[in-house]
Structures are given as C-alpha cells and as structure tokens.
Design an enzyme around this catalytic site. Sequence first.
Site, PDB file in Angstrom:
ATOM      1  N   HIS A  48       0.817  -1.223   0.000  1.00  0.00           N
ATOM      2  CA  HIS A  48       0.000   0.000   0.000  1.00  0.00           C
ATOM      3  C   HIS A  48       0.849   1.271   0.000  1.00  0.00           C
ATOM      4  O   HIS A  48       0.293   2.379  -0.065  1.00  0.00           O
ATOM      5  CB  HIS A  48      -1.031  -0.032   1.141  1.00  0.00           C
ATOM      6  CG  HIS A  48      -0.520   0.359   2.492  1.00  0.00           C
ATOM      7  ND1 HIS A  48      -0.145  -0.559   3.463  1.00  0.00           N
ATOM      8  CD2 HIS A  48      -0.335   1.571   3.055  1.00  0.00           C
ATOM      9  CE1 HIS A  48       0.242   0.085   4.536  1.00  0.00           C
ATOM     10  NE2 HIS A  48       0.136   1.386   4.336  1.00  0.00           N
ATOM     11  N   GLY A 192       2.499   5.905   8.735  1.00  0.00           N
ATOM     12  CA  GLY A 192       3.838   6.393   8.389  1.00  0.00           C
ATOM     13  C   GLY A 192       4.915   5.361   8.687  1.00  0.00           C
ATOM     14  O   GLY A 192       6.022   5.438   8.155  1.00  0.00           O
ATOM     15  N   SER A 194       4.348   2.203   8.067  1.00  0.00           N
ATOM     16  CA  SER A 194       4.039   1.128   7.116  1.00  0.00           C
ATOM     17  C   SER A 194       5.238   0.734   6.282  1.00  0.00           C
ATOM     18  O   SER A 194       5.999   1.596   5.825  1.00  0.00           O
ATOM     19  CB  SER A 194       2.928   1.570   6.177  1.00  0.00           C
ATOM     20  OG  SER A 194       1.732   1.689   6.877  1.00  0.00           O
TER      21      SER A 194
HETATM   22  C1  4AZ Z   1      -1.574   3.145   8.683  1.00  0.00           C
HETATM   23  O1  4AZ Z   1      -2.541   3.877   8.583  1.00  0.00           O
HETATM   24  C2  4AZ Z   1      -1.439   2.270   9.868  1.00  0.00           C
HETATM   25  N1  4AZ Z   1      -1.482   0.343  14.490  1.00  0.00           N
HETATM   26  C3  4AZ Z   1      -0.290   1.529  10.058  1.00  0.00           C
HETATM   27  C4  4AZ Z   1      -0.177   0.717  11.177  1.00  0.00           C
HETATM   28  C5  4AZ Z   1      -1.201   0.664  12.092  1.00  0.00           C
HETATM   29  C6  4AZ Z   1      -2.348   1.394  11.906  1.00  0.00           C
HETATM   30  C7  4AZ Z   1      -2.472   2.214  10.795  1.00  0.00           C
HETATM   31  C8  4AZ Z   1      -1.040  -0.245  13.279  1.00  0.00           C
HETATM   32  O2  4AZ Z   1      -0.726   3.097   7.791  1.00  0.00           O
END
Ligand code: 4AZ
Length: 245
Positions: A48, A192, A194
Amino acid sequence: IFGGLKVSPGAIPWQVSVQQKTKNSNMKYSPVCGGVLIASCWVLTAGHCIEQNKDMRVVMGTLALDRPDPSAQIVEVDTAIVHENYRETSSAVYNDIALLRLRGANGFCANETQFVKTACLPSGQLTDGTECTISGWGATETSDYGTNHLLQANVLLISQAKCSEPAVYGSAIDGSMFCAGYLQGGVDSCQGDSGGPLTCKQNDTSVVYGLVSWGDQCGKKNKPGVYARVTNFLDWIKSKTQAFS
Ligand code: 4AZ
C-alpha cells in the site's frame, strides 16, 4: 510508533525511509513509508506504500529525516514490484508487500557500513509471545505527523486464533498477515511506519518476520498492529529478486 524510544545510531541499520517525489517538483521528496534493506539493491516495503508512476527514492543509514546524518545513503528506486494479490478492503489489507529494486550497477546499490546493513529473511516460523522490535518515523502518541528521529518499540507476537477473535479483528485476519503488540494497548506501530520492519532475534541475529501493514488506529485496546507475514512470501521474494540478477 506509539510508546517508543529513540533508536541509537547503527541499531537498526536495515531500516530505510521510502520517499516519493513531490508533485510539480524535480527536487523534493516526502517520506511516505518505511522499508527494509534485504540485499544491496532490494528493499521490502508494504504494497500500500506504492503509487504507480511516482518517482521514489530510499534514504538509508540515517536516524534523522529533516537533515540526514553524514552516514546517509540516498538511492533512487528503479522498479517497484507490488504483490499480484495485494488487495485492500474496508476491513483489511491482504498480501501487503512490495519489492523495490534500487538503481545501481552490477548488483551494487547500498554500500554496507556500520549504519547500513541488510536484514536476514526468516527460515522458520516463530512462537507466539516472542518479543520482537518495530521501528519507524510514523505517527506517535503526541504527533499525527510522525517524528524526525527514528523510534523503536518492542511488541509481542499474537496468535492467529487470538487476533481472529470477534473482539479483536475477527475474520479480517488471513494467512498473509499476523498481529503483534499488546491487547491492553499503548505500544504500537502507526501511520507512516508502514512497510518498516518487525524483526525478532534468533541466535543474536535480527530476522525480518513482519512489515508494518495496518490496524484499527494505533495503540488501542484489543486493536494490535497487523504485519505482513514475511514467511508467507519467501518464494515470491526469491522469484522476483532472482529474475533480475
Ligand atoms: C496506517 O494507517 C497504519 N497500528 C499503520 C499501522 C497501524 C495502523 C495504521 C497499526 O498506515
């Protein structure tokens, strides 16, 4: 990272910042995700994180993002390969993995130093309850916009059964992912982070078992972080990286 601590220089040398060229600018890049260096010319990140037809680069060997450390290495991305079965629905993100082929010559892109090193890929599965490490420049409990200094936190691996309970994520969880964190909340990855690493130590070696993928917000009770399950994608990683060399 929620509930994290500042990373020391060289402690997580496989962490990279994945950055995207800003619209209408030939020079500026903005950080979009984390990533993990797995070979001199290859970075793992989340599916993503990739927007097609956007120029990307990775920044390695730095803890600070605003003014990279002298040890920083900045390399452009040649090709982004998103998993063929990557899919995002309203309840989950499936097969959330991508490979970035870095720009370089003769299989040489990142230069290994004290601050830039590859992470090992896993061979076996892990035991539930194992303590592992997550890291990133993403949102924190005090900043929605993330941090300038790389943060890390320890999380515990949560079983598929526990994470698939109705009070947690129910049927949203499949074999392409696993949960880690604390059901009481508090310590977690966040927006962020990710694509960044979840590594677990085996015989003193850090092994990348997960990539930060998704979750219901961050640090909430019964809503642990969800990670792409790297062991599920070893054949995919092998086939994609071998096709190039
Ligand atoms: C995101 O929005 C996201 N708590 C990444 C990780 C988590 C939640 C949201 C895990 O990219």
